[in-house]
Write a protein that holds these residues in place. Structure first.
Motif, PDB file in Angstrom:
ATOM      1  N   LEU A  40      28.732  68.313  32.247  1.00  0.00           N
ATOM      2  CA  LEU A  40      27.323  68.580  32.542  1.00  0.00           C
ATOM      3  C   LEU A  40      26.115  67.515  31.793  1.00  0.00           C
ATOM      4  N   GLY A  41      26.912  67.049  30.437  1.00  0.00           N
ATOM      5  CA  GLY A  41      26.157  65.995  29.889  1.00  0.00           C
ATOM      6  C   GLY A  41      25.061  66.725  29.112  1.00  0.00           C
ATOM      7  N   LEU A  42      25.018  67.983  28.730  1.00  0.00           N
ATOM      8  CA  LEU A  42      24.208  68.461  27.900  1.00  0.00           C
ATOM      9  C   LEU A  42      24.168  68.070  26.469  1.00  0.00           C
ATOM     10  N   ASN A  43      23.201  68.544  25.623  1.00  0.00           N
ATOM     11  CA  ASN A  43      23.266  68.069  24.297  1.00  0.00           C
ATOM     12  C   ASN A  43      23.381  69.459  23.398  1.00  0.00           C
ATOM     13  N   LEU A  77      25.849  71.019  18.852  1.00  0.00           N
ATOM     14  CA  LEU A  77      25.156  69.795  19.362  1.00  0.00           C
ATOM     15  C   LEU A  77      26.183  68.863  19.849  1.00  0.00           C
ATOM     16  N   ALA A  78      26.011  68.099  20.809  1.00  0.00           N
ATOM     17  CA  ALA A  78      26.795  67.047  21.110  1.00  0.00           C
ATOM     18  C   ALA A  78      27.512  66.048  19.983  1.00  0.00           C
ATOM     19  N   ARG A  79      26.429  65.760  19.073  1.00  0.00           N
ATOM     20  CA  ARG A  79      26.901  64.866  18.329  1.00  0.00           C
ATOM     21  C   ARG A  79      27.858  65.375  17.062  1.00  0.00           C
ATOM     22  N   ASP A  80      27.491  66.817  16.932  1.00  0.00           N
ATOM     23  CA  ASP A  80      28.567  67.484  16.160  1.00  0.00           C
ATOM     24  C   ASP A  80      29.770  67.842  16.915  1.00  0.00           C
ATOM     25  N   GLU A 118      16.987  70.719  31.991  1.00  0.00           N
ATOM     26  CA  GLU A 118      15.750  70.069  31.623  1.00  0.00           C
ATOM     27  C   GLU A 118      15.578  70.035  30.275  1.00  0.00           C
ATOM     28  N   HIS A 119      16.204  70.805  29.557  1.00  0.00           N
ATOM     29  CA  HIS A 119      16.275  71.000  27.894  1.00  0.00           C
ATOM     30  C   HIS A 119      17.520  70.441  27.389  1.00  0.00           C
ATOM     31  N   GLY A 120      18.544  70.328  28.183  1.00  0.00           N
ATOM     32  CA  GLY A 120      19.771  69.821  27.785  1.00  0.00           C
ATOM     33  C   GLY A 120      20.616  70.909  26.900  1.00  0.00           C
ATOM     34  N   ARG A 121      20.525  72.143  27.601  1.00  0.00           N
ATOM     35  CA  ARG A 121      21.038  73.069  26.717  1.00  0.00           C
ATOM     36  C   ARG A 121      21.617  74.188  27.649  1.00  0.00           C
TER      37      ARG A 121
END
Length: 189
Positions: A115-118, A165-168, A79-82
């Motif tokens: 999992l598609g988390l952030n 983070l996913a972007r990192d 729910e928080h992407g982590r």
């Protein structure tokens, strides 16, 4: 020299006794938050909870088909992407072969891909510099210094908090993959 074949498989009931032995090894316990010898009863409660908790995932790390360590996700909060994570290599003979780096890559790929988390985060005792530096090499950034956070061997010790983070990861992935490939690891596409 070729890299060992590394596989992460889900921890199951047959791993109960092995993981208890590992958790009590001095070279593993020295980097855990707890300081005491883990009793079989305490371990049984933990193990049962670990297998049943949807917010945790555990994998046995195998190198050349031999169990050598444990990796896990915890505080998995979709729910928080982590999620948070940790791992250890229990077999000292496996250290220095790049197995920890392979595990790191695999877990990161799993978290951001499947999992598609952030965000993936972890906490490392300040004295375990090789591990927090390994995390930084995969793009983790130091987000916290938790001062006098854990009592170890009678002394309060600091803990480094690191996050990715996913972007990192999107920026660090190619270089991380290339380093492992150069060491001879067979990486999934």
């Amino acid at each position: 020299m070729s890299a060992p074949q590394v596989l992460l498989r889900p921890m199951g009931p047959g791993d109960h006794d092995r993981v208890l032995v590992w958790r009590n090894l001095p070279e593993v316990a020295r980097w855990m938050y707890s300081d005491h010898a883990i009793t079989p009863e305490e371990h049984a409660r933990w193990f049962t909870g670990a297998l049943a908790d949807a917010r945790r995932r555990y994998w046995i790390i195998e190198a050349d088909a031999q169990p050598v360590g444990l990796a896990n996700l915890y505080d998995l909060a979709t729910e928080h992407g982590r999620a948070a994570w940790a791992y250890y290599l229990a077999d000292p003979s496996t250290r220095g072969q790049g197995i920890g780096a392979f595990v790191e890559y695999w877990v990161i790929e799993h978290v951001f891909g499947e999992l598609g988390l952030n965000k993936l985060w972890c906490e490392v005792l300040i004295g375990n510099e090789p591990v927090w530096r390994l995390h930084e090499g995969f793009g983790f950034q130091r987000e916290a210094l938790l001062r006098e956070h854990v009592l170890k061997e009678g002394a309060l010790t600091d803990v480094v908090g690191l996050g990715l983070l996913a972007r990192d990861w999107a920026k660090a992935r190619a270089a991380s993959r290339a380093r492992l490939a150069a060491r001879g690891f067979d990486l999934p596409v």
